[in-house]
Design an enzyme around this catalytic site. Sequence first.
Site, PDB file in Angstrom:
ATOM      1  N   GLY A 111      36.913  49.258  50.580  1.00 62.07           N
ATOM      2  CA  GLY A 111      37.030  47.889  51.036  1.00 62.07           C
ATOM      3  C   GLY A 111      38.030  47.112  50.205  1.00 62.07           C
ATOM      4  N   CYS A 112      37.931  45.793  50.240  1.00 67.00           N
ATOM      5  CA  CYS A 112      38.869  44.917  49.539  1.00 67.00           C
ATOM      6  C   CYS A 112      39.045  45.355  48.090  1.00 67.00           C
ATOM      7  CB  CYS A 112      38.368  43.477  49.585  1.00 67.00           C
ATOM      8  SG  CYS A 112      39.406  42.313  48.679  1.00 67.00           S
ATOM      9  N   PHE A 113      40.289  45.595  47.691  1.00 64.96           N
ATOM     10  CA  PHE A 113      40.510  46.182  46.368  1.00 64.96           C
ATOM     11  C   PHE A 113      40.303  45.218  45.213  1.00 64.96           C
ATOM     12  CE2 PHE A 113      45.412  46.239  47.421  1.00 64.96           C
ATOM     13  CZ  PHE A 113      45.466  44.857  47.414  1.00 64.96           C
ATOM     14  N   HIS A 156      31.898  42.938  49.040  1.00 72.52           N
ATOM     15  CA  HIS A 156      31.356  44.259  49.315  1.00 72.52           C
ATOM     16  C   HIS A 156      29.931  44.240  49.864  1.00 72.52           C
ATOM     17  CE1 HIS A 156      34.888  45.635  47.185  1.00 72.52           C
ATOM     18  NE2 HIS A 156      34.665  46.801  47.744  1.00 72.52           N
TER      19      HIS A 156
END
Length: 215
Positions: free
Chosen positions: A57-59, A206
Amino acid sequence: MFGRPTSLYPADKTLPGRDTLEWDLPAKHRVLGTPLLADPADGSAPEGYVVAYFGLGCFWGAEEMYWQIPGVYATAVGYQGGTTLNPTYEEVCSGLTNHTEAVRIVFDPTVVSYADLMKRFFEVHDPTQGMRQGNDVGTQYRSALYFLSPEQEQTAHELTKVYGEELARRGLGEITTEIREAPIFYPAEPHHQQYLDRVPNGYRCHANTGVAFPA
């Protein structure tokens, strides 16, 4: 967040990109003070250290979780798994590069093992969601394990099986994590590196299954 492609494009339809990176990266990790990257293209690391690549997901939040683990020497965020050369964030967000957001982790295997990092990987995101993570929808948010050695490959498959069986026992969905040999890692723009240290109140997105890795 919404309206982005949820399936990969044919390789001949993706953006071409460019031959070289368009930005200079900081020399050192903003939090850990260690060199940010050696050579991300070939997965090299300082002697005695090992590299791992994860997409979850979003880093921004993914990187923050990993730099806090004892034994992690450095982290960096970037784009991996697609075909566009040296993509920009805007290009990746378009879905026309086939990249996912990834974290590059350099770690000391005498302090923390690849298996330990993998267990953390499964516990802090939901690997059953396909081309999304929580409210973030699109191919750039897919779950991915990119291995660099036969040992990492074996561990990736073995622990995915173990965790998948635990999810099934709890009545949850199947793991959709992409597992394959590590493709080229393209470092993201400087302002994305250690973003949540720069912006402590920034976006953390997350989802997770709530299922711990079985003992």
